[in-house]
Design a protein around this motif. Sequence first.
Motif, mmCIF file in Angstrom:
data_model
loop_
_atom_site.group_PDB
_atom_site.id
_atom_site.type_symbol
_atom_site.label_atom_id
_atom_site.label_comp_id
_atom_site.label_asym_id
_atom_site.label_seq_id
_atom_site.Cartn_x
_atom_site.Cartn_y
_atom_site.Cartn_z
ATOM 1 N N GLY A 42 -13.838 38.208 -92.619
ATOM 2 C CA GLY A 42 -13.063 38.637 -91.459
ATOM 3 C C GLY A 42 -12.497 37.479 -90.654
ATOM 4 N N VAL A 43 -12.360 36.311 -91.279
ATOM 5 C CA VAL A 43 -11.921 35.138 -90.511
ATOM 6 C C VAL A 43 -10.471 34.761 -90.827
ATOM 7 C CG1 VAL A 43 -12.495 32.774 -89.825
ATOM 8 C CG2 VAL A 43 -14.264 34.230 -90.819
ATOM 9 N N LYS A 44 -9.704 34.530 -89.753
ATOM 10 C CA LYS A 44 -8.403 33.899 -89.891
ATOM 11 C C LYS A 44 -8.258 32.992 -88.680
ATOM 12 C CE LYS A 44 -3.458 34.695 -90.420
ATOM 13 N NZ LYS A 44 -2.353 35.594 -90.731
ATOM 14 N N GLU A 45 -8.612 31.720 -88.855
ATOM 15 C CA GLU A 45 -8.607 30.813 -87.712
ATOM 16 C C GLU A 45 -7.495 29.788 -87.856
ATOM 17 O OE1 GLU A 45 -12.288 28.639 -87.388
ATOM 18 O OE2 GLU A 45 -12.206 27.963 -89.455
ATOM 19 N N GLU A 46 -6.779 29.590 -86.768
ATOM 20 C CA GLU A 46 -5.662 28.661 -86.804
ATOM 21 C C GLU A 46 -6.180 27.223 -86.891
ATOM 22 O OE1 GLU A 46 -2.864 28.878 -83.495
ATOM 23 O OE2 GLU A 46 -1.227 28.609 -84.935
ATOM 24 N N ILE A 47 -5.480 26.392 -87.668
ATOM 25 C CA ILE A 47 -5.845 24.986 -87.799
ATOM 26 C C ILE A 47 -5.197 24.232 -86.633
ATOM 27 C CG2 ILE A 47 -5.673 22.942 -89.269
ATOM 28 C CD1 ILE A 47 -5.345 25.092 -91.630
ATOM 29 N N GLY A 48 -6.047 23.600 -85.809
ATOM 30 C CA GLY A 48 -5.555 22.993 -84.569
ATOM 31 C C GLY A 48 -4.394 22.031 -84.784
ATOM 32 N N SER A 49 -4.516 21.191 -85.811
ATOM 33 C CA SER A 49 -3.506 20.155 -86.048
ATOM 34 C C SER A 49 -2.301 20.674 -86.833
ATOM 35 C CB SER A 49 -4.155 19.003 -86.826
ATOM 36 O OG SER A 49 -4.746 19.511 -88.006
ATOM 37 N N MET A 50 -2.386 21.930 -87.279
ATOM 38 C CA MET A 50 -1.291 22.512 -88.060
ATOM 39 C C MET A 50 -0.973 23.918 -87.575
ATOM 40 S SD MET A 50 -2.743 21.329 -91.776
ATOM 41 C CE MET A 50 -1.327 21.883 -92.680
ATOM 42 N N PRO A 51 -0.487 24.029 -86.322
ATOM 43 C CA PRO A 51 -0.258 25.350 -85.754
ATOM 44 C C PRO A 51 0.610 26.220 -86.669
ATOM 45 C CG PRO A 51 0.811 23.613 -84.445
ATOM 46 C CD PRO A 51 -0.070 22.942 -85.427
ATOM 47 N N GLY A 52 0.200 27.494 -86.802
ATOM 48 C CA GLY A 52 0.937 28.395 -87.702
ATOM 49 C C GLY A 52 0.314 28.439 -89.091
ATOM 50 N N ASN A 53 -0.714 27.606 -89.336
ATOM 51 C CA ASN A 53 -1.446 27.639 -90.599
ATOM 52 C C ASN A 53 -2.910 27.941 -90.308
ATOM 53 O OD1 ASN A 53 0.313 26.615 -93.089
ATOM 54 N ND2 ASN A 53 1.008 25.626 -91.210
ATOM 55 N N TYR A 54 -3.570 28.605 -91.267
ATOM 56 C CA TYR A 54 -4.878 29.189 -90.998
ATOM 57 C C TYR A 54 -5.882 28.888 -92.088
ATOM 58 C CZ TYR A 54 -2.106 31.775 -87.631
ATOM 59 O OH TYR A 54 -1.266 32.090 -86.591
ATOM 60 N N SER A 57 -10.692 33.669 -94.673
ATOM 61 C CA SER A 57 -11.828 33.983 -95.537
ATOM 62 C C SER A 57 -11.359 34.793 -96.748
ATOM 63 C CB SER A 57 -12.913 34.721 -94.751
ATOM 64 O OG SER A 57 -12.376 35.862 -94.112
ATOM 65 N N VAL A 58 -12.187 34.761 -97.787
ATOM 66 C CA VAL A 58 -11.806 35.341 -99.086
ATOM 67 C C VAL A 58 -11.361 36.804 -98.955
ATOM 68 C CG1 VAL A 58 -12.640 35.896 -101.409
ATOM 69 C CG2 VAL A 58 -13.356 33.777 -100.313
ATOM 70 N N ASP A 59 -12.064 37.568 -98.101
ATOM 71 C CA ASP A 59 -11.735 38.998 -97.984
ATOM 72 C C ASP A 59 -10.361 39.247 -97.354
ATOM 73 O OD1 ASP A 59 -12.977 37.880 -95.643
ATOM 74 O OD2 ASP A 59 -13.035 39.882 -94.795
ATOM 75 N N ARG A 60 -9.816 38.239 -96.718
ATOM 76 C CA ARG A 60 -8.502 38.425 -96.088
ATOM 77 C C ARG A 60 -7.372 37.709 -96.824
ATOM 78 N NH1 ARG A 60 -8.522 38.804 -89.613
ATOM 79 N NH2 ARG A 60 -10.060 40.479 -89.455
ATOM 80 N N ILE A 61 -7.738 37.035 -97.907
ATOM 81 C CA ILE A 61 -6.756 36.157 -98.546
ATOM 82 C C ILE A 61 -5.674 36.962 -99.281
ATOM 83 C CG2 ILE A 61 -7.852 35.702 -100.808
ATOM 84 C CD1 ILE A 61 -6.531 32.995 -98.433
ATOM 85 N N ALA A 62 -6.057 38.126 -99.810
ATOM 86 C CA ALA A 62 -5.080 38.919 -100.569
ATOM 87 C C ALA A 62 -3.965 39.414 -99.649
ATOM 88 C CB ALA A 62 -5.767 40.093 -101.255
ATOM 89 N N ALA A 63 -4.322 39.774 -98.418
ATOM 90 C CA ALA A 63 -3.303 40.246 -97.471
ATOM 91 C C ALA A 63 -2.298 39.139 -97.185
ATOM 92 C CB ALA A 63 -3.981 40.712 -96.179
ATOM 93 N N GLU A 64 -2.812 37.926 -97.037
ATOM 94 C CA GLU A 64 -1.926 36.780 -96.796
ATOM 95 C C GLU A 64 -1.025 36.545 -98.018
ATOM 96 O OE1 GLU A 64 -1.551 35.085 -94.063
ATOM 97 O OE2 GLU A 64 -0.524 33.246 -94.682
ATOM 98 N N ALA A 65 -1.627 36.638 -99.203
ATOM 99 C CA ALA A 65 -0.854 36.423 -100.439
ATOM 100 C C ALA A 65 0.257 37.468 -100.568
ATOM 101 C CB ALA A 65 -1.780 36.474 -101.651
ATOM 102 N N LYS A 66 -0.050 38.697 -100.161
ATOM 103 C CA LYS A 66 0.974 39.761 -100.226
ATOM 104 C C LYS A 66 2.146 39.436 -99.325
ATOM 105 C CE LYS A 66 -1.426 43.908 -101.696
ATOM 106 N NZ LYS A 66 -2.377 44.898 -101.177
ATOM 107 N N GLU A 67 1.831 38.919 -98.140
ATOM 108 C CA GLU A 67 2.914 38.559 -97.227
ATOM 109 C C GLU A 67 3.778 37.460 -97.841
ATOM 110 O OE1 GLU A 67 1.711 37.110 -93.328
ATOM 111 O OE2 GLU A 67 3.790 36.465 -92.989
ATOM 112 N N VAL A 68 3.119 36.457 -98.421
ATOM 113 C CA VAL A 68 3.849 35.359 -99.063
ATOM 114 C C VAL A 68 4.746 35.909 -100.174
ATOM 115 C CG1 VAL A 68 3.563 33.264 -100.458
ATOM 116 C CG2 VAL A 68 2.059 33.667 -98.504
#
Length: 324
Positions: A42-54, A57-68
């Motif tokens: 259930g984690v999607k945390e923004e990378i401080g030094s790379m705003p807009g990138n996260y 966690s594995v359970d959320r990765i497929a949703a991100e891949a679908k968007e891509v």
Amino acid sequence: MKFPEYRPRRMRATPTIRRMVRENRLSVDMLIYPMFVRYGSGVKEEIGSMPGNYRISVDRIAAEAKEVESLGIPAVILFGIPETKDETGSEAYNQDGIVQRAIKEIKNACPSLVVITDVCIDEYTTHGHCGVVRGDKVLNDPTLELLGAMALTHARAGADIVAPSDMMDGRVGAIRIALDQNGHTDVAIMSYAAKYASAFYGPFREACDSAPQFGDRASYQMDPANSMEAIREVALDIVENADILMVKPALPYLDIIRRIKSQFNLPLAAYNVSGEYSMIAAAAKMGWLDRDRAMMESLLSIHRAGADMILTYFAKDAAKILNR
Ligand code: PBG
């Protein structure tokens, strides 16, 4: 061709004429999006030094891949942030490691999205180096075995392309043998053939907590002063049967991209690295640069220099503009 009869400005007079004489065009087909997969759920945390990138966690990765995928981007490259690190980076070649699990999730959700994996143990080692460490030395040949094992677990999980980024000598050949001996003759190798010891990886090391704990990477990554050495590195990787070559970073090394493109006939990728992303993101935040224009100009320049593919944290934003 001489002024005043010849006037180059004629060919720049209107947007339509400029469109007709434009020599290079970016396409979404060139883009590869890097994704950071982390432990937990259930984690999607923004990378401080790379705003807009996260870090996702594995359970959320497929949703991100679908968007891509829905943006028309053909490929992603995966980096792992494991829960535990050790001396030899054993999570890197654990068949149930985070990247291995993420590959399966993504391939299930998006079978035609090309999944590339970074093959390097630095995100998984306590010392943060890209190889096996003894004393203050990073050992070459013992590392090859681990890289072969890591690539094999990625192939078994369903990766289409493995991308060794460690800069050990002989790693492309070692990985090719490990894959072929286990029936993965169809998995391709994208070699970080000319990877420089660069300050521009800084934000990435924050993202992955992978900064070396002693010394630096200068004994394995290339000296920024060298360009003929890049040609030798590429030639070796071709002999070892790399399928795609890569130059990294991109913008400070456009001359290297051009030289390799002119001299060799393999597909060429360039990695528009974290520091190149963060510089534009930070300047835009300050109001000093137009983010979209600086992004598109950078990507176009990398392509114009000779890159057929661009790995970039801007991939989603650029795709949105290219799809307009
Ligand atoms: C090594 C690796 C690094 C990057 C990609 N693969 C870090 C390093 O060499 O220190 C950097 C990518 C970036 O800065 O965007 N696993």
